[in-house]
Write an enzyme that holds these catalytic residues in place. Structure first.
Site, short mmCIF file in Angstrom:
data_model
loop_
_atom_site.label_atom_id
_atom_site.label_comp_id
_atom_site.label_asym_id
_atom_site.label_seq_id
_atom_site.Cartn_x
_atom_site.Cartn_y
_atom_site.Cartn_z
N ASP B 8 0.84 -1.20 0.00
CA ASP B 8 0.00 0.00 0.00
C ASP B 8 0.88 1.26 0.00
O ASP B 8 2.00 1.24 0.51
CB ASP B 8 -0.86 -0.05 1.27
CG ASP B 8 -1.83 1.10 1.39
OD1 ASP B 8 -2.29 1.60 0.34
OD2 ASP B 8 -2.15 1.47 2.53
N ASP B 10 -0.49 4.94 0.66
CA ASP B 10 -0.88 5.92 1.69
C ASP B 10 -0.88 5.28 3.07
O ASP B 10 -1.54 4.26 3.30
CB ASP B 10 -2.30 6.44 1.41
CG ASP B 10 -2.38 7.14 0.06
OD1 ASP B 10 -1.32 7.59 -0.43
OD2 ASP B 10 -3.48 7.24 -0.50
#
Lengths: 171, 171
Positions: B8, B10
């Protein structure tokens, strides 16, 4: 649970070759037909292919493939549909493709869109694509959408369809 | 064959909360700390969250998480790494995230980037994410990266890591 379909954009929903043909005529005056492109290296016919693909608006203004709107709406009603498009190598195309989808397929939600470099990590039950290189590593049912780049090639592992009418019959 | 990791952006590679804290201070003069945000609804602290996320440049100028550059380079050398980021709901963020990755992680190729709405159709062996909603439907090994949004929650199904140092030890 509905089967998951991974649906390609370029060459399946959007008529990329028609846009190239239109641009080539506008730029050089050369009239190229689909027949010319069949089985041939597109660079022979579009020597400025890279510039054309990088041109602002190229992916925003793609013509629709015949039957794509109705066919996609049908798939969306019956399957767990995702639009999976190789876009990251031309990063400016991502927003153009998003806006094009929003305009022409307003029922497709952002959650259903995947802009990737490679399609290998995207999984589903059925993949519809015009590029054998995307279909080969896919584990589910593989449907090859006929386009000039693949028309003369024989792929016994794939189901070939020639238009959106075939999708309606097959799925 | 190397295991496939879905990483991921963010809240794992990029410090989104720090950017929000900086912007809130600039906009309203209110000083907010990570401690304030722990377990609380971020809208209480960032009433203009949506405008901030839509602001041009928000995702282009995200600070790096401590250790993210070295850690990602390590993962990239050992695993089949893909950066998977939920970006399509904020479509302008896609090009900003692409440019941010190119600048800060130049060894990540476009083929390794996936900008999606939902992560559900993206498959791999290991997922590293700060959002339980992304980890829950994932079939492989699930690694929760501690962020204020998840710090007070107990997830027995996930391996929790608190920083990139833990990633280096675990993987």
């Amino acid at each position: 649970m509905a089967k998951r379909i991974l649906l390609d954009m370029d060459g399946v929903m959007a008529d990329v070759y028609q846009n190239l043909i239109n641009l080539e005529y506008r730029n050089s005056g050369r009239r190229i037909s689909y027949r010319d492109l069949e089985g041939n290296n597109v660079l022979t016919y579009f020597p400025n292919l890279s510039e054309m693909l990088h041109q602002k608006g190229f992916f925003r203004n793609l013509p629709l493939m015949a039957g794509a709107q109705e066919g996609t709406e049908y798939l969306n009603s019956k399957y767990d549909l995702y639009i999976v498009t190789a876009a990251v190598k031309l990063p400016d195309s991502m927003i153009e493709k998003y806006e094009w989808l929003q305009e022409n397929f307003p029922y497709i939600r952002p959650q259903q869109m995947i802009f990737c470099g490679s399609k290998i990590p995207v999984c589903g039950d059925i993949m519809i694509d015009d590029h054998p290189k995307n279909l080969y590593p896919f584990c589910g049912e593989r449907i090859l959408f006929t386009q000039p780049n693949n028309i003369h090639m024989d792929f016994p592992d794939f189901v070939r369809i020639n238009s959106w009418k075939d999708i309606d019959t097959l799925l």
